[in-house]
Design a protein around this motif. Structure first.
Motif, short mmCIF file in Angstrom:
data_model
loop_
_atom_site.label_atom_id
_atom_site.label_comp_id
_atom_site.label_asym_id
_atom_site.label_seq_id
_atom_site.Cartn_x
_atom_site.Cartn_y
_atom_site.Cartn_z
N UNK A 179 -86.53 152.41 47.59
CA UNK A 179 -86.01 151.13 48.02
C UNK A 179 -86.58 149.99 47.18
N UNK A 180 -87.84 150.13 46.79
CA UNK A 180 -88.48 149.08 46.01
C UNK A 180 -87.81 148.93 44.64
N UNK A 181 -87.41 150.07 44.05
CA UNK A 181 -86.77 150.02 42.74
C UNK A 181 -85.38 149.41 42.81
N UNK A 182 -84.69 149.63 43.91
CA UNK A 182 -83.36 149.05 44.06
C UNK A 182 -83.45 147.53 44.16
N UNK A 183 -84.44 147.04 44.88
CA UNK A 183 -84.62 145.59 45.01
C UNK A 183 -85.00 144.98 43.66
N UNK A 184 -85.91 145.65 42.94
CA UNK A 184 -86.31 145.16 41.62
C UNK A 184 -85.11 145.17 40.67
N UNK A 185 -84.30 146.20 40.73
CA UNK A 185 -83.11 146.27 39.88
C UNK A 185 -82.10 145.20 40.20
N UNK A 186 -81.91 144.95 41.48
CA UNK A 186 -80.98 143.90 41.89
C UNK A 186 -81.43 142.53 41.44
N UNK A 187 -82.73 142.28 41.55
CA UNK A 187 -83.26 140.99 41.10
C UNK A 187 -83.13 140.86 39.59
N UNK A 188 -83.38 141.93 38.86
CA UNK A 188 -83.23 141.89 37.40
C UNK A 188 -81.79 141.66 36.97
N UNK A 189 -80.87 142.36 37.61
CA UNK A 189 -79.45 142.17 37.28
C UNK A 189 -78.98 140.75 37.62
N UNK A 190 -79.38 140.28 38.78
CA UNK A 190 -78.97 138.94 39.21
C UNK A 190 -79.55 137.86 38.31
N UNK A 191 -80.83 137.97 37.97
CA UNK A 191 -81.44 136.94 37.12
C UNK A 191 -80.88 136.98 35.71
N UNK A 192 -80.56 138.16 35.20
CA UNK A 192 -79.93 138.25 33.88
C UNK A 192 -78.55 137.60 33.86
N UNK A 193 -77.79 137.83 34.92
CA UNK A 193 -76.45 137.23 34.99
C UNK A 193 -76.52 135.72 35.14
N UNK A 194 -77.46 135.24 35.94
CA UNK A 194 -77.60 133.79 36.13
C UNK A 194 -78.04 133.12 34.83
N UNK A 195 -79.00 133.72 34.14
CA UNK A 195 -79.47 133.14 32.88
C UNK A 195 -78.37 133.11 31.83
#
Length: 76
Positions: free
Chosen positions: A1-17
């Motif tokens: 579960x921890x990796x899914x949250x980290x992955x979601x944050x990484x994907x979201x921050x990459x898209x926003x940037x």
């Protein structure tokens, strides 16, 4: 579960940037349209080159890392 949250944050921050970099280039292209721009790259390409490619490289790295952690979390 921890990796899914980290992955979601990484994907979201990459898209926003990436999105904010493209928005900044489009706003800046309005200002350079009056002063002059390079015809090889076009108006938007010149603005993107002036802003820099570094934020896009960071966003690709964030998205790739986020995708890796997301897939790793799904496999567990």
């Amino acid at each position: 579960m921890k990796h899914i949250v980290m992955g979601g944050i990484g994907l979201l921050s990459g898209a926003v940037l990436a999105g904010l970099t493209l928005v900044a280039a489009s706003v800046y292209s309005l200002y350079i349209s009056q002063s002059g721009w390079d015809t090889r790259y076009g108006l938007f390409g010149t603005a993107l080159r002036d802003i820099g490619i570094f934020p896009l490289i960071i966003s690709i790295g964030l998205a790739a890392g986020g995708f890796y952690f997301f897939v790793k979390g799904l496999k567990e």
